[in-house]
Design a protein around this motif. Structure first.
Motif, short mmCIF file in Angstrom:
data_model
loop_
_atom_site.label_atom_id
_atom_site.label_comp_id
_atom_site.label_asym_id
_atom_site.label_seq_id
_atom_site.Cartn_x
_atom_site.Cartn_y
_atom_site.Cartn_z
N ARG A 3 9.83 60.78 94.64
CA ARG A 3 10.66 59.79 95.35
C ARG A 3 9.85 59.29 96.70
NH1 ARG A 3 16.37 59.09 95.35
NH2 ARG A 3 16.45 58.89 97.91
N ASN A 20 22.69 52.61 97.31
CA ASN A 20 21.87 53.43 97.59
C ASN A 20 20.69 53.28 98.35
OD1 ASN A 20 22.31 55.19 94.51
ND2 ASN A 20 22.09 56.33 96.51
N GLY A 33 21.99 60.88 95.44
CA GLY A 33 21.96 60.36 94.12
C GLY A 33 23.34 60.39 93.40
N CYS A 55 7.81 46.52 91.84
CA CYS A 55 9.19 46.83 92.35
C CYS A 55 10.34 46.78 91.26
CB CYS A 55 9.88 45.85 93.32
SG CYS A 55 8.88 46.00 94.88
N VAL A 101 21.44 58.02 100.83
CA VAL A 101 20.35 58.38 100.17
C VAL A 101 20.90 59.41 99.05
CG1 VAL A 101 18.92 58.16 101.96
CG2 VAL A 101 19.75 60.40 101.91
N ASN A 123 16.50 54.09 99.24
CA ASN A 123 15.40 55.18 98.71
C ASN A 123 14.66 56.03 99.62
OD1 ASN A 123 13.97 52.97 100.04
ND2 ASN A 123 12.36 52.72 98.50
N PRO A 132 20.04 43.71 93.83
CA PRO A 132 19.46 44.94 93.53
C PRO A 132 18.17 45.13 94.16
CG PRO A 132 20.05 43.60 91.57
CD PRO A 132 20.21 42.79 92.60
N ARG A 133 17.80 46.23 94.85
CA ARG A 133 16.44 46.44 95.46
C ARG A 133 16.09 45.70 96.60
NH1 ARG A 133 12.54 49.63 92.71
NH2 ARG A 133 13.78 51.25 91.42
N HIS A 175 14.09 50.02 100.72
CA HIS A 175 15.26 48.94 99.85
C HIS A 175 16.38 49.80 99.30
CE1 HIS A 175 13.65 50.48 96.06
NE2 HIS A 175 12.24 50.40 96.58
N MET A 176 17.32 48.86 98.96
CA MET A 176 18.52 49.46 98.19
C MET A 176 18.24 49.75 96.95
SD MET A 176 21.25 46.52 99.58
CE MET A 176 21.28 46.00 97.89
N GLY A 177 19.08 50.39 96.22
CA GLY A 177 19.07 50.78 94.83
C GLY A 177 19.46 49.76 94.12
N ASP A 178 19.88 50.11 92.63
CA ASP A 178 20.19 49.14 91.52
C ASP A 178 21.51 48.49 91.59
OD1 ASP A 178 17.80 48.39 90.62
OD2 ASP A 178 17.68 50.00 89.13
#
Ligand SMILES: Nc1ncnc2c1ncn2[C@@H]1O[C@H](COP(=O)(O)OP(=O)(O)OP(=O)(O)O)[C@@H](O)[C@H]1O
Ligand SMILES: CC(=O)C(=O)O
Ligand SMILES: [K+]
Ligand SMILES: [Mg+2]
Length: 575
Positions: free
Chosen positions: A35, A202, A191, A130, A189, A204, A249-250, A167-170
């Motif tokens: 990660r 989320n 999971g 990415c 953060v 990263n 996303p992201r 960055h943000m998650g999905d």
């Protein structure tokens, strides 16, 4: 042949022997994916947790750099099918000088769509690490190579690293999420097992909750959406939306305190993360032409990557492009550009790190420095942002594209417009037509001579090449020649000519397909693959006859020819 020749009594460069291009699969190292670490605990490829796996048996003929196709084509001349058509139709003068890069994404990853972009003038296909899986990217790279082989394009491939950005998650599979004014969202953060709890995203970066403070402003994608941090609960950061909008996303995250970008331990994150090293190994194995490094902070990381690549591919070149998108990259700009093979003004993240009103002057400065140091420069992000949704650009977007062309950047880049927009081909055609129009206007106004170029040469021999190119470009403008011809094995002399931004197109003849693809990123170069000898007389005669056969030049056209084997300038009419 009416040839006038200026010969410089200087030591000629040693002529490099024509080495056959063979491609061995480079040894590939694999190591566990980590990660984004909290600090610079970068799992570097040289560290001991490497797990070697068998080298993949990629790099067969479909990567376009095999020996086979070269042997078969040894007697002929290869030029991009699109350029050939353009030359035949409109003549030398009207060929486009500004190169075009398209980001490939879900909207353009099919063979037909890729072909449409190549036909539409895409010089370089960019894949962004990415997003997507290695399988997805591999498919894209191989399709591009196959199209090059089968349809005669010369599209180069650029891999763009993810870098240690926050960055943000999905978004748990959603393509976007809408935020309303005053809503409270949780950035965490942790999971989560899908689906994500409501109004939760989320992050990263493990150190996120520790680095931010209550009262900080959190900017998504440089300010497309804004939040204020109101509470920290362990790994969760609760934030109130102050500027509503769409979360994608992201999307990139930055946080600001009292009007300044917060750079705490996140500033210590390695430029090339452990995941990036994995991606770089993948890129090397798949034979990409360029690797663009995100969030470059210093020249050191570029030097490091270049030596890493040099140790792994001895028989071909992967150019390293430094992305200028952070405050640190601006502090060390000249050093970074000098160490790199090119630079990108990555205005998306840049605009999240410095006030927006400073972005245009930074763009101007980067373009200028790159030109002085003879490195290609790409202007990227939001050139035609509205075309993600609409079939026509705004007037302001056209003005922005025009300004980049007017600055004579080497290349313009599409991002979301081609990756996931609704009108990728239309967006590309806007870049193409605006480039052509502004270039023509520029020539009609005879504005080519303005920039005084500094010396870049590091040796006497290079200095001679540079003087020859500067003089040849000036002669080309004054004599209004139809084209400059340059025979170059490494591409260096072609880039020196491109740097002068002459009034006529530059036909760059090179013996290798890989050099030819690299030259595709540089302003005004029309790269041809041709096997040639040290005998310029016979090279020229052969080139004239091959190009005449294909209707690309005519008797009487005025040409200036240079070569990096024989340091000379010849002016002649095509017989
Ligand atoms: N391989 C891909 N798969 C899915 N979506 C993609 C892919 N590549 C790009 N996209 C979409 O296109 C958008 C724009 O792409 P691009 O890579 O230029 O932007 P970016 O994420 O802002 O770049 P960077 O991360 O380098 O700053 C992305 O935000 C993403 O939504
Ligand atoms: C292209 C890119 O990385 C940016 O604009 O941020
Ligand atoms: K990237
Ligand atoms: Mg970026």
């Amino acid at each position: 042949m009416a040839a006038h020749s200026l010969r410089f009594l200087a030591p000629t460069l040693p002529s490099h022997s024509l080495s056959p291009i063979s491609v061995a699969a480079p040894p590939t190292l694999r190591y566990p994916l980590l990660r984004l670490p909290r600090l610079s605990a970068s799992a570097h490829p040289h560290s001991s947790d490497l797990v070697p796996v068998p080298a993949p048996s990629v790099l067969s003929s479909d990567n376009g750099i095999s020996g086979g196709s070269i042997a078969a084509a040894a007697s002929a001349i290869d030029v991009d099918a699109v350029t050939e058509a353009e030359l035949k139709e409109n003549g030398f003068r009207s060929t486009r000088r500004t190169k075009l890069v398209c980001t490939i994404g879900p909207a353009t990853c099919g063979t037909e769509q890729l072909e449409a972009l190549a036909v539409g003038g895409m010089n370089v296909a960019r894949i962004n690490m990415c997003h997507g899986t290695h399988d997805w990217h591999r498919q894209v790279i191989r399709q591009v190579r196959r199209l090059n082989e089968e349809k005669g394009f010369a599209v180069a491939v650029m891999m763009d690293t993810e870098g240690s950005e926050i960055h943000m998650g999905d978004l748990g599979g959603f393509t976007s999420a809408k935020t309303e004014d005053g809503e409270v969202w949780t950035f965490s953060v942790r999971g989560f097992k899908a689906p994500l709890p409501e109004r939760t995203v989320n992050v990263n970066y493990e150190g996120f909750a520790e680095d931010v403070k209550v009262g900080d402003e959190l900017l998504v994608d440089g300010g497309m959406v804004r939040f204020e941090v109101i509470e920290k609960i362990g790994p969760d950061v609760r934030c109130k939306c102050t500027d509503p909008g769409l979360l994608l996303p992201r999307a990139n995250l930055t946080f600001w305190r009292e009007g300044s970008l917060v750079r705490e331990r996140n500033a210590m994150l390695p430029t090339i993360s452990s995941k990036d090293w994995l991606d770089i190994d993948f890129g090397i194995a798949e034979g990409v032409d360029f690797i663009a490094v995100s969030f470059v902070k210093s020249a050191e990381v570029i030097n490091h990557l270049k030596s890493y690549i040099a140790a792994r591919c001895r028989d071909r070149e992967i150019s390293v492009i430094a992305k200028i998108e952070s405050v640190d990259s601006l502090k060390n700009l000249e050093e970074i550009v000098c160490a790199s093979d090119g630079a990108m003004v990555a205005r998306g993240d840049l605009g999240a790190q410095i006030p927006l009103e400073q972005v245009p002057s930074v763009q101007h400065r980067v373009v200028k420095i790159c030109r002085q140091l003879n490195r290609p420069v790409i202007v990227a992000s939001q050139l035609l942002e509205s075309m993600i949704e609409y079939p026509t650009p705004t007037r302001a977007e056209v003005a922005d594209v025009s300004e980049a062309v007017r600055q004579r950047a080497d290349a313009l880049m599409l991002s979301g417009e081609s990756a996931m927009g609704q009108f990728p081909e239309k967006a590309l055609s806007v870049l193409r037509s605006v480039s052509l129009r502004i270039e023509r206007w520029w020539r009609e106004e005879k504005r080519y001579e303005s920039t005084e170029l500094n010396d870049v040469a590091s040796s006497f021999s290079d200095k001679i090449s540079e003087e020859i190119c500067n003089s040849a470009a000036k002669m080309a403008n004054n004599l209004e020649v139809d084209a400059l011809f340059v025979y170059t094995k490494t591409g260096h002399m072609a880039s020196l000519l491109s740097r002068c931004r002459p009034d006529c197109p530059i036909f760059a003849f090179t013996t290798s397909t890989s050099v030819r693809r690299h030259l595709n990123l540089q302003w005004g170069l029309i790269p041809f693959r041709l096997s040639f000898s040290d005998d310029m007389e016979s090279n020229l005669n052969r080139t004239f006859s091959l190009l005449k056969q294909r209707g690309m030049i005519r008797s009487g056209d005025l040409v200036i020819a240079l070569s990096d084997m024989l340091q000379s300038i010849q002016v002649m009419n095509v017989p």
